[in-house]
Structures are given as C-alpha cells and as structure tokens.
Design a protein around this motif. Sequence first.
Motif, PDB file in Angstrom:
ATOM      1  N   ILE A  68      12.082   5.442  -8.576  1.00  0.00           N
ATOM      2  CA  ILE A  68      12.550   6.487  -8.930  1.00  0.00           C
ATOM      3  C   ILE A  68      14.135   6.598  -8.888  1.00  0.00           C
ATOM      4  CG2 ILE A  68      10.601   8.143  -8.483  1.00  0.00           C
ATOM      5  CD1 ILE A  68      11.800   8.839  -5.853  1.00  0.00           C
ATOM      6  N   VAL A  69      14.465   5.215  -8.720  1.00  0.00           N
ATOM      7  CA  VAL A  69      15.932   5.092  -8.429  1.00  0.00           C
ATOM      8  C   VAL A  69      16.336   4.392  -9.708  1.00  0.00           C
ATOM      9  CG1 VAL A  69      15.894   5.203  -5.979  1.00  0.00           C
ATOM     10  CG2 VAL A  69      15.678   3.195  -6.963  1.00  0.00           C
ATOM     11  N   PRO A  70      17.717   4.390 -10.140  1.00  0.00           N
ATOM     12  CA  PRO A  70      18.398   3.543 -10.897  1.00  0.00           C
ATOM     13  C   PRO A  70      18.175   1.955 -10.743  1.00  0.00           C
ATOM     14  CG  PRO A  70      19.982   5.390 -10.561  1.00  0.00           C
ATOM     15  CD  PRO A  70      18.836   5.459  -9.619  1.00  0.00           C
ATOM     16  N   SER A 121      23.583   9.886 -11.070  1.00  0.00           N
ATOM     17  CA  SER A 121      23.678  10.471 -12.281  1.00  0.00           C
ATOM     18  C   SER A 121      24.691  10.162 -13.364  1.00  0.00           C
ATOM     19  CB  SER A 121      23.550  12.156 -12.151  1.00  0.00           C
ATOM     20  OG  SER A 121      24.538  12.277 -11.174  1.00  0.00           O
ATOM     21  N   GLY A 122      24.668  10.804 -14.259  1.00  0.00           N
ATOM     22  CA  GLY A 122      25.919  10.571 -15.245  1.00  0.00           C
ATOM     23  C   GLY A 122      25.292   9.299 -16.326  1.00  0.00           C
ATOM     24  N   ASP A 123      26.034   8.714 -17.057  1.00  0.00           N
ATOM     25  CA  ASP A 123      25.776   7.688 -17.975  1.00  0.00           C
ATOM     26  C   ASP A 123      26.152   6.148 -17.599  1.00  0.00           C
ATOM     27  OD1 ASP A 123      28.491   7.983 -18.321  1.00  0.00           O
ATOM     28  OD2 ASP A 123      28.406   8.167 -20.390  1.00  0.00           O
ATOM     29  N   LYS A 124      26.747   6.110 -16.273  1.00  0.00           N
ATOM     30  CA  LYS A 124      27.186   4.792 -16.158  1.00  0.00           C
ATOM     31  C   LYS A 124      25.934   3.937 -15.357  1.00  0.00           C
ATOM     32  CE  LYS A 124      31.848   4.977 -16.746  1.00  0.00           C
ATOM     33  NZ  LYS A 124      31.578   6.146 -17.727  1.00  0.00           N
ATOM     34  N   VAL A 125      24.958   4.960 -14.989  1.00  0.00           N
ATOM     35  CA  VAL A 125      24.270   4.104 -13.678  1.00  0.00           C
ATOM     36  C   VAL A 125      22.848   3.486 -14.077  1.00  0.00           C
ATOM     37  CG1 VAL A 125      25.369   5.330 -12.084  1.00  0.00           C
ATOM     38  CG2 VAL A 125      23.202   6.255 -12.925  1.00  0.00           C
ATOM     39  N   TRP A 126      22.503   4.162 -15.279  1.00  0.00           N
ATOM     40  CA  TRP A 126      20.929   3.789 -15.559  1.00  0.00           C
ATOM     41  C   TRP A 126      20.768   2.423 -15.926  1.00  0.00           C
ATOM     42  CZ3 TRP A 126      18.366   7.157 -13.350  1.00  0.00           C
ATOM     43  CH2 TRP A 126      18.930   8.189 -12.673  1.00  0.00           C
ATOM     44  N   ILE A 127      21.639   1.654 -16.665  1.00  0.00           N
ATOM     45  CA  ILE A 127      21.767   0.574 -17.250  1.00  0.00           C
ATOM     46  C   ILE A 127      22.222  -0.643 -16.337  1.00  0.00           C
ATOM     47  CG2 ILE A 127      21.937  -0.990 -19.072  1.00  0.00           C
ATOM     48  CD1 ILE A 127      22.013   1.409 -20.949  1.00  0.00           C
ATOM     49  N   PHE A 133      29.156   0.949 -24.193  1.00  0.00           N
ATOM     50  CA  PHE A 133      27.612   1.258 -24.681  1.00  0.00           C
ATOM     51  C   PHE A 133      27.390   2.683 -23.949  1.00  0.00           C
ATOM     52  CE2 PHE A 133      23.215   1.216 -24.500  1.00  0.00           C
ATOM     53  CZ  PHE A 133      22.962   0.641 -25.819  1.00  0.00           C
ATOM     54  N   SER A 134      26.936   3.548 -24.348  1.00  0.00           N
ATOM     55  CA  SER A 134      26.644   4.920 -23.666  1.00  0.00           C
ATOM     56  C   SER A 134      25.159   4.605 -23.074  1.00  0.00           C
ATOM     57  CB  SER A 134      26.555   5.912 -24.400  1.00  0.00           C
ATOM     58  OG  SER A 134      25.749   7.205 -23.749  1.00  0.00           O
ATOM     59  N   GLY A 135      25.005   5.033 -21.633  1.00  0.00           N
ATOM     60  CA  GLY A 135      24.010   4.720 -20.941  1.00  0.00           C
ATOM     61  C   GLY A 135      23.202   6.135 -20.602  1.00  0.00           C
ATOM     62  N   ALA A 136      23.642   6.941 -21.292  1.00  0.00           N
ATOM     63  CA  ALA A 136      23.082   8.327 -20.826  1.00  0.00           C
ATOM     64  C   ALA A 136      21.640   8.309 -21.158  1.00  0.00           C
ATOM     65  CB  ALA A 136      23.565   9.429 -21.583  1.00  0.00           C
ATOM     66  N   THR A 137      20.753   9.052 -20.340  1.00  0.00           N
ATOM     67  CA  THR A 137      19.467   9.339 -20.516  1.00  0.00           C
ATOM     68  C   THR A 137      19.288  10.418 -21.382  1.00  0.00           C
ATOM     69  OG1 THR A 137      19.588  10.724 -18.537  1.00  0.00           O
ATOM     70  CG2 THR A 137      18.966   8.517 -18.155  1.00  0.00           C
ATOM     71  N   LEU A 192      21.381  17.906 -21.679  1.00  0.00           N
ATOM     72  CA  LEU A 192      22.017  18.927 -21.037  1.00  0.00           C
ATOM     73  C   LEU A 192      23.169  19.389 -21.656  1.00  0.00           C
ATOM     74  CD1 LEU A 192      21.416  20.374 -18.488  1.00  0.00           C
ATOM     75  CD2 LEU A 192      22.875  18.918 -17.377  1.00  0.00           C
ATOM     76  N   VAL A 193      24.024  18.248 -22.364  1.00  0.00           N
ATOM     77  CA  VAL A 193      25.433  18.745 -22.666  1.00  0.00           C
ATOM     78  C   VAL A 193      25.186  18.997 -24.315  1.00  0.00           C
ATOM     79  CG1 VAL A 193      26.607  17.322 -21.135  1.00  0.00           C
ATOM     80  CG2 VAL A 193      26.008  15.954 -23.183  1.00  0.00           C
ATOM     81  N   GLY A 194      23.890  19.193 -24.698  1.00  0.00           N
ATOM     82  CA  GLY A 194      23.936  19.322 -26.088  1.00  0.00           C
ATOM     83  C   GLY A 194      24.125  18.593 -27.301  1.00  0.00           C
ATOM     84  N   ASN A 195      23.967  17.162 -26.902  1.00  0.00           N
ATOM     85  CA  ASN A 195      24.213  16.003 -27.624  1.00  0.00           C
ATOM     86  C   ASN A 195      22.562  15.655 -28.146  1.00  0.00           C
ATOM     87  OD1 ASN A 195      24.571  13.792 -29.001  1.00  0.00           O
ATOM     88  ND2 ASN A 195      25.290  12.560 -27.220  1.00  0.00           N
ATOM     89  N   PHE A 196      22.429  16.114 -29.283  1.00  0.00           N
ATOM     90  CA  PHE A 196      21.061  15.799 -29.984  1.00  0.00           C
ATOM     91  C   PHE A 196      21.232  14.866 -31.043  1.00  0.00           C
ATOM     92  CE2 PHE A 196      20.362  19.697 -27.372  1.00  0.00           C
ATOM     93  CZ  PHE A 196      19.037  19.119 -26.898  1.00  0.00           C
ATOM     94  N   ASP A 197      22.194  14.126 -31.217  1.00  0.00           N
ATOM     95  CA  ASP A 197      22.463  13.201 -32.256  1.00  0.00           C
ATOM     96  C   ASP A 197      21.639  11.801 -31.626  1.00  0.00           C
ATOM     97  OD1 ASP A 197      24.145  15.150 -33.517  1.00  0.00           O
ATOM     98  OD2 ASP A 197      26.022  14.042 -32.491  1.00  0.00           O
ATOM     99  N   ASN A 198      21.242  11.093 -32.526  1.00  0.00           N
ATOM    100  CA  ASN A 198      20.465   9.992 -32.123  1.00  0.00           C
ATOM    101  C   ASN A 198      19.306  10.193 -31.067  1.00  0.00           C
ATOM    102  OD1 ASN A 198      21.976   8.539 -34.101  1.00  0.00           O
ATOM    103  ND2 ASN A 198      23.556   8.260 -32.527  1.00  0.00           N
ATOM    104  N   PHE A 199      18.858  11.552 -30.861  1.00  0.00           N
ATOM    105  CA  PHE A 199      18.002  11.816 -29.928  1.00  0.00           C
ATOM    106  C   PHE A 199      16.702  10.881 -29.882  1.00  0.00           C
ATOM    107  CE2 PHE A 199      15.261  14.434 -27.139  1.00  0.00           C
ATOM    108  CZ  PHE A 199      16.302  14.435 -26.088  1.00  0.00           C
ATOM    109  N   PRO A 200      16.200  10.112 -28.878  1.00  0.00           N
ATOM    110  CA  PRO A 200      15.037   9.395 -29.228  1.00  0.00           C
ATOM    111  C   PRO A 200      13.670   9.822 -29.910  1.00  0.00           C
ATOM    112  CG  PRO A 200      15.476   9.618 -26.782  1.00  0.00           C
ATOM    113  CD  PRO A 200      16.447  10.307 -27.754  1.00  0.00           C
ATOM    114  N   SER A 201      13.206   9.176 -30.493  1.00  0.00           N
ATOM    115  CA  SER A 201      11.919   9.972 -31.146  1.00  0.00           C
ATOM    116  C   SER A 201      10.639  10.066 -30.170  1.00  0.00           C
ATOM    117  CB  SER A 201      11.327   8.908 -32.145  1.00  0.00           C
ATOM    118  OG  SER A 201      10.854   7.688 -31.532  1.00  0.00           O
ATOM    119  N   VAL A 202       9.803  10.772 -30.547  1.00  0.00           N
ATOM    120  CA  VAL A 202       8.765  11.186 -29.530  1.00  0.00           C
ATOM    121  C   VAL A 202       8.022   9.515 -29.216  1.00  0.00           C
ATOM    122  CG1 VAL A 202       6.416  11.808 -29.324  1.00  0.00           C
ATOM    123  CG2 VAL A 202       8.192  13.120 -30.595  1.00  0.00           C
TER     124      VAL A 202
END
Lengths: 219, 380
Positions: free
Chosen positions: B141-143, B193-199, B206-210, B216-226
């Motif tokens: 459960i950690v990056p 948290s944030g977009d730096k730590v997950w990769i 490269f954006s590493g946001a989950t 949460l910030v309302g960015n639904f472009d390129n949202f991963p598929s089901v």
Amino acid sequence: MSEAVKQKEPLFSPKNKKLIFNPLSKENPITVQVLGICSALAVTAKLEPAFVMSVSVMAVLAAANVIISMLRNTIPSRIRIIVQLVIVAALVILVDQVLKAFAYDVSKQLSVFVGLIITNCILMGRLEAFAMGNKPWPAFLDGIGNAMGYAWILITIAFVRELFGSGTIWNYPVMENLGLYDIGYKNNGFMILPPMALIVVGIIIWIQRSRDKELVEEK
Amino acid sequence: MKALRNYLDKIKPQFEKGGKLEKLHSTFEAFETFLFVPDKVTFKGSHIRDSFDMKRAMIVVVVALIPALLFGMWNTGYWHFKSLGETVGFWDMFFYGFLKILPIIVVSYVVGLGIEFAFAQHRGHEVNEGYLVSGMLIPLIVPADIPLWMLAIAVVFAVVIGKEVFGGTGMNILNPALTARAFLFFAYPQDMSGDKVWIAEKADAFSGATPLGNALVGNFDNFPSVHDLFFGFVPGSVGETSTIAILIGAAILLFTGIASWRVMFSVFAGGYIMGLIFNFFGANAYMELPAYYHLIMGGFAFGAVFMATDPVTASQTNRGKYIYGFLIGFMAVIIRVVNPAYPEGMMLAILLMNVFAPLIDHYVVESNIKRRLKRIKVKA
C-alpha cells in the motif's frame, strides 16, 4: 484560637518540599491528572511558545493561589468559583499585556491561548483543591510546583515536536547543520499536527507508568 | 524434515524454564511453531484442537496477497519503462519491479518482526503472528519509490503505537498496516501523494498521476478504461491497482473462510450505492463518473478485501459486519469525491470505522437482548 501554641513550621519543611516536587512526577497535572491537555496540544509545536506559555501559567498560578489563599476565609462558598475566575482573569490580562509589550512575536504566536489560561483546568483545580484550604505560603509552593510539572511536560513535548517536525531546536536549525537534508532526510509533517502532541503525551505516560507501578489503576 | 525436528528437540531444553537460554524462550517458540504444527493438547474443556492455528491462518492471507504482489512488481516495471519511452520484455519489467519492491518487503519484515520479538521477549509471552500479514500488506500500500527509512519509521510507529501499546496482536483498535500508511500520509505528504511518486524513477515530463488524482482535479481526459482499471494497468500503490489480482486473493480468503464475506460484500455495496447517489445529483464530472468505477479505482478493492476484513479491527457480530462494511464503502466514496485534500478515501474510511466497530457491536448486542426480552414478556 490556639494557633500561637502551634510550633512554627520551617519554610521548606518536608511537607512543603513535597508540594513542589510531587507535581513533577507522581501528581503531575498533565500525565497523571490529565488536566490542561488542550494547551499542551496547542502551543507545543515549537519550544519558544511552549516555554513562554509555561512561564505565564506559572506566574498566574502562583499569584492566583496566593491571593485566593489569603481570601479563603472571606469568600462565601456559594460564589467561590466566580471569585476565583475574576482573580485569574485579572492576572491573565496582566500577563497578556506584559507579553504584548515585551515579547510581541511570541504573544502573536500564542494568540488566544494566553487568554485561555483562564479556562486551564489546572488553575481551577489547584484553586479549588488547594488554595481554598491552605495558607498562602504552601499555596504559593503548590502553585509553583504544579506549574513546573506542567512546564516540563510541555517543554519535553515541544522539544520532540520541534526537533522532528521542523528540524530545529529553539529556531536553531539542527538538522540542517548536521547535513541530514543532504542525505535525504525530511521533516516529519505529522509532528506539527496536534494529534502527535497527544501521542507524545501518551508515550510519556506510558514510560512513567511502567517505571512507577503505583500509578497503574487496578482493573 | 526429520533432522530438523531432531535438532529442535535437542536444543529445546536450553530454552525451557531453568535452561541457560531461558530468556529467549519466546523466540525459540516462534520458530518452532513456524516450522512445525504445535503439539499442544488441552487439559480441560473441549478436547478437539485443530492444527489450523493463527500462524497458518496468517500464512493463507499472505498467500492470498501474492497475486497482487506479483502483479504490482510487473506494474512497477511497466510504468517505469513506459515513462522512459523504452520497450522491454515482460521479464525485464518484472525483474525491475522485483528489485524495487524486494527491499521494501525486507525492511518491513525486519523492522516489524524485530519489534515484535523485542516486545515478546520483554513481556515474556509468545511471539504473535499478527505481523506476518501486516508486514506483507505494508509494502503493497505504499508507492514503489518510497524511501526505505521513511518506511522503517512508519513500521515502528504502526507496531508500537498502533499495536503494542494496546497489548499486541488481537488487542489493537486500528489496523496496523493502515496505521503505517496513515502515518506516512500525514508525515511525508509530498512522498505519498501527487503525481511524482507513483512511478519509480520516472522521466520528468511524464505525468504519473493516478486515476484518483486526476479525477479529483477534474481531469478526465485520457481517463483509463474499465479494462485498464480492472486489470490494473494504471499507476498507483504497489498492490492496489489490479482488481483482478485482488479478486483472486479474495477467492482464496473466502474459500478458506478466513475473511468475512459479509464485510467484503457490504463494503462494495456501500461504495456502489454512494456512487449511485452521486450519479443522481451529478453536480460535476466526478460525481457523474459511473458508480462501478469507484469499485475498481485506487485502493477500494484492496481495502475491501484485505483491510476491512481484518478480524481484529472489524465488527464481530454478523449484523455489525454489514453496517461496518457498508459505512466503509459509503465514506470512502464520499471522501474521494467531496474532500479536495484527500484523493483516496479508503484508508481514512477504514480507520474511522475501525474506531467505531466496538460501538456498532455494542448496539447490535443491545438490540438483540432487547428483542429477546420482549419475546419473553409477550409470552408471560
């Protein structure tokens, strides 16, 4: 009255010494009586405000104890709480003004918490439990003793929180000078948050109780 | 095996009372029962003893975690090379992740078990097995990029403050693994948290946001598929991304009867219903997100299967389990969607309900007593 017959007690008799030293450990207002917790959470993020707060509480508590003790036979018991409050409030305003005049920055950091000394449970507790029934000199010692008990806990918490939370001791950048940041060390943000003060108090209580089994309640 | 047993029997007297290594008794005991089924028998009361003791139950949970762990290793490598724009084979990705995650697991176990052994030794009781699972849960459960010293501090905090102060395994109020994560989350937010730590060691551009961070910030472009969310091809904590790997673990837990299906089911139900309620209002893009997305995004599935079902911190009564689980799912989705500070609500929701679990049990028991008393009165 047979007071004249009674032998005069020395100023620092064993009984009086107990008044000062018991609140440091066995009857500590914070770790044993669990009073004054709110200010222990609020002002302990750094050493400086914690120290100033401790000194303020000591001044108010000692003075209030003496004054109430001198008035104890004249206060009608029905309105004693309000009399105590008036005296404490007057003293707190004095302390507040002194802080504003001579230590403005710290008084701004402490903000409402100096004013809230009035509601600090330790004060009301000591006034009710001790000053109302004892002479001025023991009451003074009791005030100093309890304030010291309060102070050392506050300062211990503040030391831990400031060292690990901000990496400083009394604003002196210890962690930076040790070069820990260069090897990847980071300050612990949790230490700055109030819950950590409670956890540190908890650890102190834990240590105290495992050393002094008398304090552990029967189940 | 036989030789090992003989060896243990040979050195055993030294650890018994009066032996010269008496002080290390609990350490010896821990290793003996780890290797062999304990041969203890009861002297009064029920005489049938199953060899399925706590140590074996814990091992089953660890086995159930392995699919998520293996997938997490591969996923770590996958995102690392993807961010660098390199294409490498399956095994290279897996091996990269393996090397990244192995130290985390080692630190987690060494530090945590070290403390457990120290406390057991000091208090003179047997070493409890509880940490076998926590030690595996924490790395998941950690990056993958977490500094190891932070992890060590968090493990110390979780085991000492979360567990040992309350009396050790079985007495804790909060889930130790989540306590460790909550500690990290509040102590070192920039590393958790944030977009730096997950990769792990990603390229800067490269954006590493989950998905959760983006949502949460309302960015639904390129949202991963089901499909991506379900199989786990998204950045995130090591073990949380792949819902399918978690479901394999869930199947193992349910089949062996270790985890409660009531809790698992009601967590998912709670999350789904809250998602539907948000859909109904639909005030912003996040609220309009189909409800089933919440179940496969972020740590929801992982929390539901491995964290909420922790038998120590969950409700004990059957009806309490439904309430407890339902509220976890419910709150997790509320925190996700409404609270701007926390992208993931699962951790906080479970910790909150851990605190409330005894209260829920209390009222379930009370109401049961009341109902049965009424039955008596009607008859009389």
